[in-house]
Scaffold this motif. Structure first.
Motif, PDB file in Angstrom:
ATOM      1  N   LYS A 110      24.885 -19.614  19.913  1.00  0.00           N
ATOM      2  CA  LYS A 110      25.696 -20.334  20.896  1.00  0.00           C
ATOM      3  C   LYS A 110      26.591 -19.372  21.680  1.00  0.00           C
ATOM      4  CE  LYS A 110      27.549 -24.244  19.904  1.00  0.00           C
ATOM      5  NZ  LYS A 110      28.288 -25.339  19.247  1.00  0.00           N
ATOM      6  N   ARG A 148      22.763 -26.717  25.268  1.00  0.00           N
ATOM      7  CA  ARG A 148      22.861 -28.155  24.985  1.00  0.00           C
ATOM      8  C   ARG A 148      21.946 -28.545  23.818  1.00  0.00           C
ATOM      9  NH1 ARG A 148      21.149 -31.734  29.722  1.00  0.00           N
ATOM     10  NH2 ARG A 148      19.235 -31.960  28.553  1.00  0.00           N
ATOM     11  N   GLU A 198      23.577 -27.504  20.604  1.00  0.00           N
ATOM     12  CA  GLU A 198      24.653 -28.429  20.245  1.00  0.00           C
ATOM     13  C   GLU A 198      24.087 -29.693  19.605  1.00  0.00           C
ATOM     14  OE1 GLU A 198      26.708 -28.885  23.920  1.00  0.00           O
ATOM     15  OE2 GLU A 198      27.770 -26.965  23.706  1.00  0.00           O
ATOM     16  N   GLU A 205      23.237 -28.782  16.091  1.00  0.00           N
ATOM     17  CA  GLU A 205      24.452 -28.741  15.279  1.00  0.00           C
ATOM     18  C   GLU A 205      24.910 -30.157  14.899  1.00  0.00           C
ATOM     19  OE1 GLU A 205      28.776 -26.530  15.408  1.00  0.00           O
ATOM     20  OE2 GLU A 205      27.757 -26.997  17.287  1.00  0.00           O
TER      21      GLU A 205
END
Length: 115
Positions: A7, A54, A57, A60
């Motif tokens: 990231k 994105r 994310e 995650e």
């Protein structure tokens, strides 16, 4: 590569602080000083980096939902594959139109938490 490191890398690419090495299709790619690897050709793929950021994310968020430690989560597989072509029309003169086909892509990212 661990998820937080990936990231950070993509965020630096979006900010144009770190370039990505282009090892293939490098014929007219300029030299970059911001490369961390010992390579000469590189670019800042901001649009692709933003979309991959994105996607990471989302990875995650899925790991948090499954009660995994996101700091130790490691990306073990990432693949991009060609998907369907979406037909579009480009208007031309005299009432005609050309057929354009937009290519879409499927991206798969797999994360693993080592013990």
């Amino acid at each position: 590569m661990k998820l937080p490191d990936a990231k950070k890398l993509l965020e630096r690419v979006v900010e144009k602080k770190q370039a990505i090495a282009y090892r293939h299709y490098k014929k007219e790619v300029p030299h970059r000083r911001q490369l961390t690897e010992p390579w000469f050709a590189g670019r800042f793929p901001q649009k692709a980096a933003g979309r991959l950021l994105r996607l990471l994310e989302e990875l995650e968020a899925n790991a948090e939902y499954r009660n995994l430690d996101t700091e130790r989560l490691k990306i073990i597989h990432a693949a991009a594959q060609r998907a369907n072509k979406i037909p579009r029309r480009n208007p031309r003169a005299f009432g005609r139109s050309d057929l354009l086909k937009a290519t879409t892509t499927h991206i798969a990212v797999v994360g693993f938490e080592p013990e």
